[in-house]
Design a protein around this motif. Sequence first.
Motif, PDB file in Angstrom:
ATOM      1  N   ARG A  78       0.845  -1.202   0.000  1.00  0.00           N
ATOM      2  CA  ARG A  78       0.000   0.000   0.000  1.00  0.00           C
ATOM      3  C   ARG A  78       0.878   1.250   0.000  1.00  0.00           C
ATOM      4  NH1 ARG A  78      -5.443   1.247   2.636  1.00  0.00           N
ATOM      5  NH2 ARG A  78      -5.183   3.343   3.430  1.00  0.00           N
ATOM      6  N   ILE A  79       0.580   2.176  -0.918  1.00  0.00           N
ATOM      7  CA  ILE A  79       1.291   3.444  -0.974  1.00  0.00           C
ATOM      8  C   ILE A  79       0.283   4.586  -1.044  1.00  0.00           C
ATOM      9  CG2 ILE A  79       3.389   2.525  -2.044  1.00  0.00           C
ATOM     10  CD1 ILE A  79       2.332   3.637  -4.700  1.00  0.00           C
ATOM     11  N   LYS A  80       0.739   5.759  -0.643  1.00  0.00           N
ATOM     12  CA  LYS A  80      -0.098   6.950  -0.677  1.00  0.00           C
ATOM     13  C   LYS A  80       0.320   7.804  -1.867  1.00  0.00           C
ATOM     14  CE  LYS A  80      -1.519  10.856   2.197  1.00  0.00           C
ATOM     15  NZ  LYS A  80      -1.339  11.479   3.534  1.00  0.00           N
ATOM     16  N   VAL A 137       9.001  11.084  -4.793  1.00  0.00           N
ATOM     17  CA  VAL A 137       8.844   9.944  -3.885  1.00  0.00           C
ATOM     18  C   VAL A 137       9.431  10.355  -2.553  1.00  0.00           C
ATOM     19  CG1 VAL A 137       9.422   7.535  -3.456  1.00  0.00           C
ATOM     20  CG2 VAL A 137       9.002   8.315  -5.795  1.00  0.00           C
ATOM     21  N   ASN A 138       8.586  10.336  -1.535  1.00  0.00           N
ATOM     22  CA  ASN A 138       9.001  10.768  -0.200  1.00  0.00           C
ATOM     23  C   ASN A 138       9.668  12.148  -0.261  1.00  0.00           C
ATOM     24  OD1 ASN A 138       8.011   8.315   0.879  1.00  0.00           O
ATOM     25  ND2 ASN A 138       9.906   7.310   0.292  1.00  0.00           N
ATOM     26  N   GLN A 139       9.041  13.048  -1.029  1.00  0.00           N
ATOM     27  CA  GLN A 139       9.446  14.441  -1.208  1.00  0.00           C
ATOM     28  C   GLN A 139      10.774  14.600  -1.941  1.00  0.00           C
ATOM     29  OE1 GLN A 139       9.081  16.375   2.603  1.00  0.00           O
ATOM     30  NE2 GLN A 139       6.902  15.947   2.713  1.00  0.00           N
ATOM     31  N   LEU A 148      12.227  14.684  -5.739  1.00  0.00           N
ATOM     32  CA  LEU A 148      11.986  14.693  -7.178  1.00  0.00           C
ATOM     33  C   LEU A 148      13.063  13.896  -7.898  1.00  0.00           C
ATOM     34  CD1 LEU A 148      10.896  18.316  -8.105  1.00  0.00           C
ATOM     35  CD2 LEU A 148       9.597  16.220  -8.452  1.00  0.00           C
ATOM     36  N   GLY A 149      12.667  13.270  -8.992  1.00  0.00           N
ATOM     37  CA  GLY A 149      13.634  12.577  -9.819  1.00  0.00           C
ATOM     38  C   GLY A 149      13.969  11.174  -9.374  1.00  0.00           C
ATOM     39  N   TYR A 150      13.348  10.684  -8.330  1.00  0.00           N
ATOM     40  CA  TYR A 150      13.596   9.312  -7.877  1.00  0.00           C
ATOM     41  C   TYR A 150      13.087   8.359  -8.945  1.00  0.00           C
ATOM     42  CZ  TYR A 150      13.375   5.082  -5.025  1.00  0.00           C
ATOM     43  OH  TYR A 150      13.538   3.816  -4.550  1.00  0.00           O
ATOM     44  N   ASP A 151      13.891   7.395  -9.345  1.00  0.00           N
ATOM     45  CA  ASP A 151      13.493   6.499 -10.427  1.00  0.00           C
ATOM     46  C   ASP A 151      13.676   5.037 -10.043  1.00  0.00           C
ATOM     47  OD1 ASP A 151      12.365   6.112 -12.903  1.00  0.00           O
ATOM     48  OD2 ASP A 151      14.293   6.023 -13.918  1.00  0.00           O
ATOM     49  N   GLY A 152      13.689   4.749  -8.759  1.00  0.00           N
ATOM     50  CA  GLY A 152      13.888   3.380  -8.310  1.00  0.00           C
ATOM     51  C   GLY A 152      12.584   2.624  -8.181  1.00  0.00           C
ATOM     52  N   ARG A 153      12.608   1.634  -7.350  1.00  0.00           N
ATOM     53  CA  ARG A 153      11.429   0.808  -7.102  1.00  0.00           C
ATOM     54  C   ARG A 153      10.701   1.312  -5.866  1.00  0.00           C
ATOM     55  NH1 ARG A 153      10.476  -2.741 -11.090  1.00  0.00           N
ATOM     56  NH2 ARG A 153      12.379  -3.327 -12.134  1.00  0.00           N
ATOM     57  N   LEU A 154       9.401   1.117  -5.848  1.00  0.00           N
ATOM     58  CA  LEU A 154       8.585   1.544  -4.723  1.00  0.00           C
ATOM     59  C   LEU A 154       8.722   0.569  -3.558  1.00  0.00           C
ATOM     60  CD1 LEU A 154       5.403   2.507  -6.712  1.00  0.00           C
ATOM     61  CD2 LEU A 154       7.112   4.035  -5.738  1.00  0.00           C
ATOM     62  N   ASP A 171       5.715   4.166   0.995  1.00  0.00           N
ATOM     63  CA  ASP A 171       6.159   5.335   0.228  1.00  0.00           C
ATOM     64  C   ASP A 171       5.000   6.298   0.021  1.00  0.00           C
ATOM     65  OD1 ASP A 171       8.806   4.629  -0.089  1.00  0.00           O
ATOM     66  OD2 ASP A 171       8.574   3.866  -2.131  1.00  0.00           O
ATOM     67  N   GLU A 172       5.349   7.579  -0.047  1.00  0.00           N
ATOM     68  CA  GLU A 172       4.378   8.617  -0.376  1.00  0.00           C
ATOM     69  C   GLU A 172       4.817   9.261  -1.677  1.00  0.00           C
ATOM     70  OE1 GLU A 172       2.490  11.584   2.467  1.00  0.00           O
ATOM     71  OE2 GLU A 172       3.910  12.835   1.352  1.00  0.00           O
ATOM     72  N   LEU A 173       3.952   9.235  -2.657  1.00  0.00           N
ATOM     73  CA  LEU A 173       4.251   9.811  -3.961  1.00  0.00           C
ATOM     74  C   LEU A 173       3.413  11.053  -4.180  1.00  0.00           C
ATOM     75  CD1 LEU A 173       5.006   6.737  -4.234  1.00  0.00           C
ATOM     76  CD2 LEU A 173       4.764   7.109  -6.664  1.00  0.00           C
ATOM     77  N   ALA A 174       3.992  12.011  -4.870  1.00  0.00           N
ATOM     78  CA  ALA A 174       3.265  13.211  -5.278  1.00  0.00           C
ATOM     79  C   ALA A 174       3.357  13.295  -6.792  1.00  0.00           C
ATOM     80  CB  ALA A 174       3.868  14.445  -4.635  1.00  0.00           C
TER      81      ALA A 174
END
Length: 78
Positions: free
Chosen positions: A2-4, A53-55, A57-63, A67-70
């Motif tokens: 589960r992610i937000k 991802v978790n504030q 920008l530019g994160y390109d890994g795996r969830l 995790d909190e995504l915007a």
Amino acid sequence: MRIKIKYFGMIAEATAKSEEFVEVDDAMAIVDLKQMLIDKYKLASIESLQVAVNQELGYDGRLQAGDELAFLPAFAGG
């Protein structure tokens, strides 16, 4: 897991929500989640979306669980 997800700007308008929790496969890639949401909400192309991802920008890994995504509209420079 589960992610937000938080939505901003025209993306929030297109989804008619400012945030939601979603269940995704373990270690899902960001690009796959972007495509899933584009298909679900009929959003603009993947290139027009910025993701933090978790504030960060530019994160390109795996969830990871929790995790909190915007999802943000693409930024224009100038």
